[in-house]
Write an enzyme that holds these catalytic residues in place. Sequence first.
Site, PDB file in Angstrom:
ATOM      1  N   HIS A   1       4.819  -6.884   8.353  1.00 31.11           N
ATOM      2  CA  HIS A   1       3.476  -7.181   8.258  1.00 31.11           C
ATOM      3  C   HIS A   1       3.732  -8.988   8.686  1.00 31.11           C
ATOM      4  O   HIS A   1       4.379  -8.022   7.459  1.00 31.11           O
ATOM      5  CB  HIS A   1       2.548  -6.759   7.733  1.00 31.11           C
ATOM      6  CG  HIS A   1       1.449  -7.332   7.198  1.00 31.11           C
ATOM      7  ND1 HIS A   1       0.688  -8.036   7.189  1.00 31.11           N
ATOM      8  CD2 HIS A   1       0.412  -6.316   8.361  1.00 31.11           C
ATOM      9  CE1 HIS A   1      -0.805  -8.515   7.827  1.00 31.11           C
ATOM     10  NE2 HIS A   1      -1.091  -7.153   8.090  1.00 31.11           N
TER      11      HIS A   1
ATOM     12  N   ASP B   1      -1.805   0.384  11.484  1.00 32.16           N
ATOM     13  CA  ASP B   1      -1.450   0.852  12.292  1.00 32.16           C
ATOM     14  C   ASP B   1      -0.882   2.211  12.208  1.00 32.16           C
ATOM     15  O   ASP B   1      -0.579   3.195  13.261  1.00 32.16           O
ATOM     16  CB  ASP B   1      -1.617  -0.062  12.928  1.00 32.16           C
ATOM     17  CG  ASP B   1      -2.299  -1.065  13.643  1.00 32.16           C
ATOM     18  OD1 ASP B   1      -1.688  -1.919  14.081  1.00 32.16           O
ATOM     19  OD2 ASP B   1      -3.367  -0.530  13.449  1.00 32.16           O
TER      20      ASP B   1
HETATM   21  C1  SDX Z   1      -1.489  -5.607  12.920  1.00 32.82           C
HETATM   22  O1  SDX Z   1      -2.223 -10.685  10.494  1.00 32.82           O
HETATM   23  C2  SDX Z   1      -2.747  -8.933  10.562  1.00 32.82           C
HETATM   24  O2  SDX Z   1      -2.778  -9.141   9.681  1.00 32.82           O
HETATM   25  C3  SDX Z   1      -2.860  -8.309  11.281  1.00 32.82           C
HETATM   26  C4  SDX Z   1      -2.724  -6.976  10.686  1.00 32.82           C
HETATM   27  C5  SDX Z   1      -4.799  -6.808  10.424  1.00 32.82           C
HETATM   28  O3  SDX Z   1      -5.027  -5.710  10.463  1.00 32.82           O
HETATM   29  O4  SDX Z   1      -5.782  -7.428  11.741  1.00 32.82           O
HETATM   30  O5  SDX Z   1      -2.485  -6.359   9.898  1.00 32.82           O
HETATM   31  C6  SDX Z   1      -2.682  -5.380  12.081  1.00 32.82           C
HETATM   32  O6  SDX Z   1      -1.422  -6.304  13.237  1.00 32.82           O
HETATM   33  C7  SDX Z   1      -1.135  -5.054  12.107  1.00 32.82           C
HETATM   34  C8  SDX Z   1       0.944  -5.363  12.348  1.00 32.82           C
HETATM   35  C9  SDX Z   1       1.069  -4.351  14.022  1.00 32.82           C
HETATM   36  N1  SDX Z   1       1.822  -4.890  14.970  1.00 32.82           N
HETATM   37  C10 SDX Z   1       3.176  -3.617  14.468  1.00 32.82           C
HETATM   38  O7  SDX Z   1       2.668  -2.533  13.899  1.00 32.82           O
HETATM   39  C11 SDX Z   1       3.945  -3.992  15.938  1.00 32.82           C
HETATM   40  C12 SDX Z   1       4.940  -3.898  15.074  1.00 32.82           C
HETATM   41  N2  SDX Z   1       5.639  -5.020  13.566  1.00 32.82           N
HETATM   42  C13 SDX Z   1       6.387  -6.440  14.095  1.00 32.82           C
HETATM   43  O8  SDX Z   1       6.191  -6.512  15.730  1.00 32.82           O
HETATM   44  C14 SDX Z   1       6.445  -7.472  13.270  1.00 32.82           C
HETATM   45  O9  SDX Z   1       6.853  -6.733  12.147  1.00 32.82           O
HETATM   46  C15 SDX Z   1       4.667  -8.085  13.265  1.00 32.82           C
HETATM   47  C16 SDX Z   1       3.978  -8.697  14.471  1.00 32.82           C
HETATM   48  C17 SDX Z   1       4.119  -6.927  12.434  1.00 32.82           C
HETATM   49  C18 SDX Z   1       5.340  -8.927  12.026  1.00 32.82           C
HETATM   50  O10 SDX Z   1       6.194 -10.100  12.923  1.00 32.82           O
HETATM   51  P1  SDX Z   1       6.448 -11.319  11.976  1.00 32.82           P
HETATM   52  O11 SDX Z   1       6.091 -11.958  11.012  1.00 32.82           O
HETATM   53  O12 SDX Z   1       6.833 -13.053  13.256  1.00 32.82           O
HETATM   54  O13 SDX Z   1       8.198 -10.939  11.851  1.00 32.82           O
HETATM   55  P2  SDX Z   1       8.920 -11.512  12.228  1.00 32.82           P
HETATM   56  O14 SDX Z   1       9.204 -10.799  14.080  1.00 32.82           O
HETATM   57  O15 SDX Z   1      10.730 -12.124  12.234  1.00 32.82           O
HETATM   58  O16 SDX Z   1      10.011  -9.622  11.780  1.00 32.82           O
HETATM   59  C19 SDX Z   1      11.194 -10.313  10.389  1.00 32.82           C
HETATM   60  C20 SDX Z   1      12.382  -9.889  11.020  1.00 32.82           C
HETATM   61  C21 SDX Z   1      12.802  -9.314  12.224  1.00 32.82           C
HETATM   62  O17 SDX Z   1      14.185  -9.298  11.916  1.00 32.82           O
HETATM   63  P3  SDX Z   1      15.742 -10.589  11.566  1.00 32.82           P
HETATM   64  O18 SDX Z   1      15.563 -11.700  12.973  1.00 32.82           O
HETATM   65  O19 SDX Z   1      14.883 -11.106  10.597  1.00 32.82           O
HETATM   66  O20 SDX Z   1      16.569 -10.275  11.283  1.00 32.82           O
HETATM   67  O21 SDX Z   1      11.416  -8.222  10.277  1.00 32.82           O
HETATM   68  C22 SDX Z   1      11.946  -7.140  11.811  1.00 32.82           C
HETATM   69  C23 SDX Z   1      12.250  -9.102  12.586  1.00 32.82           C
HETATM   70  O22 SDX Z   1      13.333  -8.101  14.239  1.00 32.82           O
HETATM   71  N3  SDX Z   1      11.087  -6.618  12.026  1.00 32.82           N
HETATM   72  C24 SDX Z   1      11.186  -4.983  12.903  1.00 32.82           C
HETATM   73  C25 SDX Z   1       9.863  -4.319  12.538  1.00 32.82           C
HETATM   74  N4  SDX Z   1       9.149  -5.592  12.420  1.00 32.82           N
HETATM   75  C26 SDX Z   1       9.702  -7.203  12.050  1.00 32.82           C
HETATM   76  N5  SDX Z   1      12.509  -4.801  12.968  1.00 32.82           N
HETATM   77  C27 SDX Z   1      11.604  -3.615  13.677  1.00 32.82           C
HETATM   78  N6  SDX Z   1      10.695  -3.118  13.761  1.00 32.82           N
HETATM   79  C28 SDX Z   1       9.599  -3.926  13.434  1.00 32.82           C
HETATM   80  N7  SDX Z   1       8.584  -3.103  13.339  1.00 32.82           N
END
Ligand code: SDX
Length: 432
Positions: free
Chosen positions: A308, A367
């Site tokens: 998140h 989710d």
């Molecule tokens: C919702 O914003 C809100 O409030 C949203 C929400 C709401 O109520 O409105 O809470 C609802 O959208 C929840 C999120 C649902 N999405 C997912 O579950 C999809 C999977 N999650 C990711 O795609 C990700 O975690 C996000 C999109 C939720 C957040 O992305 P960020 O903040 O841009 O974080 P990032 O992609 O920069 O990740 C930071 C690190 C990265 O690794 P490094 O580059 O530091 O090595 O964490 C890793 C990412 O690769 N990472 C994950 C991951 N999520 C982040 N690695 C594997 N699996 C994951 N799910």
Amino acid sequence: MSKKTVTITNNWTGKQVDLPLVEGSQGPYGIDVRPLYSELGLLAYDPGFFSTASCSSQITYIDGEEGVLQYRGYPVEQLAEQSNFLETAYLLMYGELPTLTQLSAFRTQICHHTMINESLKNFFHGFHYDAHPMAVMVGVVGSLSAFYHDSLDIRDPEHREVSAHRMIAKMPTIAAASYKHTIGEPFVYPRNDLDYCGNFLNMMFSTPCEPYPMDPLKEKALNLLFILHMDHEQNASSATVRLAGSSQANPFACIAAGIASLWGPAHGGANEAVLEMLEQIGTPERVPEFIRRAKDKEDPFRLMGFGHRVYKNYDPRARLIRKTCHEVLAQVAPDAYNPIFELALKLEELARSDDYFIERNLYPNVDFYSGIIYRALGIPNNMFTVMFAIARTVGWVSHWMEMMGDPGQRIGRPRQVYTGATERVYCPIERR
Ligand code: SDX
């Protein structure tokens, strides 16, 4: 006492500017960077808005480090356990919990806007049966902007309020019709004798041949899920509704923009993607393989429902939904869905014990478990994000009303840092 400021010095030119702080009631303060360009000729650069507040708001507070979520100051745990959809919707819209009289009047308002214009039915029939319900929602909700010419003056608070009531009231009707269209069953009209969640379940599952047996546990579970999904400060879809609304666009068109943004698998579309992921994993023995893939930068696979932008602790909503999973599955469908739930629990356990997830503070988000309950309620995967949209409509209209009610409201128009070609001379095609 002098105003709190932050001084920015451009070490390159030596110019300085004192920027005032915008103080909040809780959580981080903001630096008012509006003078930055006029004083230093510089822009604040923050793609993805990791450190940018787009507005001030009194609706929802999140503390990502502590895993705190409050609607108008009330912890979401208390509302989820003790309130219901309409009462919490009133709280988000108007800022205070309603009295009995206020809640009764609000319920009457919402009930009397649940029907949709009969001509809207033609819109559904324009979609093939296999259209994704979110595609139908974007189209049909956007088409509401072609109606209601009696309340289109968005500068009129009463017009804004009735538009908000209409949106909250009609979302379940449109959502259920989107589902019925995909299964070729006749639409079911809303019933004013049922409460918000019961009415939705009835429109989803009753048929002209037999009534839908109301189940208080299912209604209770849906109230909890809708309350937990109602708002989340400036998430992508709420920020989309605000930006669309800042140009004074039609409110229904703004909500359609919010639905479009929510649909993405990085946002609300994740709940559907989680069930697809769990079905792809299939058995607990295959969990390590998928955790390895989620960590592999060369592999686009991510653990859906994990991570998140704000929560760097357990998402309080995920904790409550996981607890409700136990209750609902135990009573509603222990055999059908326990394997999926057991798999989700195993996936969470292994992911949360892995350094990659621990170091990045990746926890289950709202989710991760919600789809398991939706399935136990008989709702198909492709309707999960529609469920999210029904609930989040309350947050979207609340943010839209807060923004449109601000006399200082201006159109949102971000700047950019240009990195493209500098000026050059056009070259006729025969000389290229
Ligand atoms: C919702 O914003 C809100 O409030 C949203 C929400 C709401 O109520 O409105 O809470 C609802 O959208 C929840 C999120 C649902 N999405 C997912 O579950 C999809 C999977 N999650 C990711 O795609 C990700 O975690 C996000 C999109 C939720 C957040 O992305 P960020 O903040 O841009 O974080 P990032 O992609 O920069 O990740 C930071 C690190 C990265 O690794 P490094 O580059 O530091 O090595 O964490 C890793 C990412 O690769 N990472 C994950 C991951 N999520 C982040 N690695 C594997 N699996 C994951 N799910």
